[in-house]
Design a protein around this motif. Sequence first.
Motif, PDB file in Angstrom:
ATOM      1  N   ARG A 147       0.852  -1.160   0.048  1.00 17.26           N
ATOM      2  CA  ARG A 147       0.005   0.119  -0.011  1.00 17.26           C
ATOM      3  C   ARG A 147       0.958   1.206  -0.111  1.00 17.26           C
ATOM      4  O   ARG A 147       1.975   1.116   0.599  1.00 17.26           O
ATOM      5  CB  ARG A 147      -1.030  -0.073   1.195  1.00 17.26           C
ATOM      6  CG  ARG A 147      -0.374  -0.337   2.576  1.00 17.26           C
ATOM      7  CD  ARG A 147       0.353   0.897   3.178  1.00 17.26           C
ATOM      8  NE  ARG A 147       0.586   0.614   4.746  1.00 17.26           N
ATOM      9  CZ  ARG A 147       1.384   1.732   5.340  1.00 17.26           C
ATOM     10  NH1 ARG A 147       1.820   2.602   4.270  1.00 17.26           N
ATOM     11  NH2 ARG A 147       1.232   1.837   6.678  1.00 17.26           N
ATOM     12  N   GLU A 149      -4.939   9.037   3.994  1.00 17.86           N
ATOM     13  CA  GLU A 149      -4.819   9.034   5.483  1.00 17.86           C
ATOM     14  C   GLU A 149      -5.225  10.490   5.942  1.00 17.86           C
ATOM     15  O   GLU A 149      -4.614  11.365   6.330  1.00 17.86           O
ATOM     16  CB  GLU A 149      -3.424   8.791   6.006  1.00 17.86           C
ATOM     17  CG  GLU A 149      -3.161   7.329   5.673  1.00 17.86           C
ATOM     18  CD  GLU A 149      -2.299   6.408   6.553  1.00 17.86           C
ATOM     19  OE1 GLU A 149      -1.392   7.171   7.333  1.00 17.86           O
ATOM     20  OE2 GLU A 149      -2.510   5.357   6.866  1.00 17.86           O
ATOM     21  N   ARG A 162       8.158   2.137   3.196  1.00 15.81           N
ATOM     22  CA  ARG A 162       7.891   3.629   3.411  1.00 15.81           C
ATOM     23  C   ARG A 162       9.400   4.223   3.903  1.00 15.81           C
ATOM     24  O   ARG A 162      10.259   3.663   3.750  1.00 15.81           O
ATOM     25  CB  ARG A 162       6.756   3.773   4.429  1.00 15.81           C
ATOM     26  CG  ARG A 162       6.911   3.189   5.616  1.00 15.81           C
ATOM     27  CD  ARG A 162       5.754   3.201   6.617  1.00 15.81           C
ATOM     28  NE  ARG A 162       6.302   2.640   7.880  1.00 15.81           N
ATOM     29  CZ  ARG A 162       5.199   2.344   8.866  1.00 15.81           C
ATOM     30  NH1 ARG A 162       3.978   2.509   8.466  1.00 15.81           N
ATOM     31  NH2 ARG A 162       5.631   1.725   9.866  1.00 15.81           N
TER      32      ARG A 162
HETATM   33  N1  GLU Z   1       0.364   8.823   6.135  1.00 16.71           N
HETATM   34  C1  GLU Z   1       1.729   8.906   6.494  1.00 16.71           C
HETATM   35  C2  GLU Z   1       2.374   9.874   5.824  1.00 16.71           C
HETATM   36  O1  GLU Z   1       2.049  10.451   4.761  1.00 16.71           O
HETATM   37  C3  GLU Z   1       2.395   7.638   6.072  1.00 16.71           C
HETATM   38  C4  GLU Z   1       1.826   6.302   6.702  1.00 16.71           C
HETATM   39  C5  GLU Z   1       2.681   4.967   6.385  1.00 16.71           C
HETATM   40  O2  GLU Z   1       3.000   4.612   5.447  1.00 16.71           O
HETATM   41  O3  GLU Z   1       2.659   4.293   7.378  1.00 16.71           O
HETATM   42  O4  GLU Z   1       3.515  10.351   6.167  1.00 16.71           O
END
Ligand code: GLU
Length: 304
Positions: free
Chosen positions: A17, A53, A199
């Motif tokens: 994801r 998010e 990430r």
């Molecule tokens: N929403 C978070 C951000 O944009 C990342 C969340 C994740 O990858 O766990 O920094």
Amino acid sequence: MLSTRNSVHVVGKYIGRFAPSPTGPLHFGSLLAAVASYVDAKANLGLWLVRMEDLDPPREPAGAANRILEQLLQLDLTWDGEVLYQSMRLTAYEQALELLTSQGLCYHCNCTRQQVKAMGSAYDGTCRRRSDPPPSDFATRLRIEPVKIGFHDQIQGLYQQDIENEVGDFVIQRKDRLFAYQLAVVVDDAYQSITDIIRGYDLLESTPRQIYLQRVLHYPQPRYGHFPIIVNEQGEKLSKQRFAAPIDVSNASPLLHLALQFLGQSPPSSNRSLKPGVQLQWAIENWDIQAVPKLANIPQVSLK
Ligand code: GLU
């Protein structure tokens, strides 16, 4: 106690994801997260989901979520299934909070930002020891057991955190009643059966908190990989909050070429002018997660 329980969810299909917070358009750092998670998913014949998010409305300019989706499409980063919006998932977070509360794992905290800052890096448990819970204006914290959380990061290697002494009891619902990122991300990674999370390194130190929550909520633990984040000349993280420039997707081809190079891949220079979809296909066929650079200052530990 060092806990190395490894309940990595590997049965069945890979599901990855990309989970941007729509606080602005994509910048180069978030492009890297999108590209790395997409290519890793597709190289593993997996699905790639997009989750918005959008849990913090005051920080989300109107139209930012749609702009991000348009940018992804212009980069030929097409997602599987429907986009999941966290703003539609509040009931699920509430249920997780109720479950944790019913197990006696939560308490209310009205320490101010300044008080918490003065405690240093870890919350010192001030409100945990209170016999009279604050009647209003409180955040909800999760009670942490003294446990070291260790996991094998696909890019950085072994990482561990003494969660009690390095973080302390952490907030799962904020004073403004918004659910904290740590809770929502864990609930949704489980809901979407995410098996693999790629990430930026800025989230590495959040991962033990997320694994802790997965354990208390009896969710499976995904695999994780954290790539180095981009810093500016001052060594500061490039983020939307620091006004990093939005990427210009009319320049998608050279941008993608640069992103793949930053991720340690070696696309031929002739790829630079190719359409994004063609470059992504090259990246999927040649993806080598071991080539993604590590950071020199990651503590390397033995989990023996
Ligand atoms: N929403 C978070 C951000 O944009 C990342 C969340 C994740 O990858 O766990 O920094």
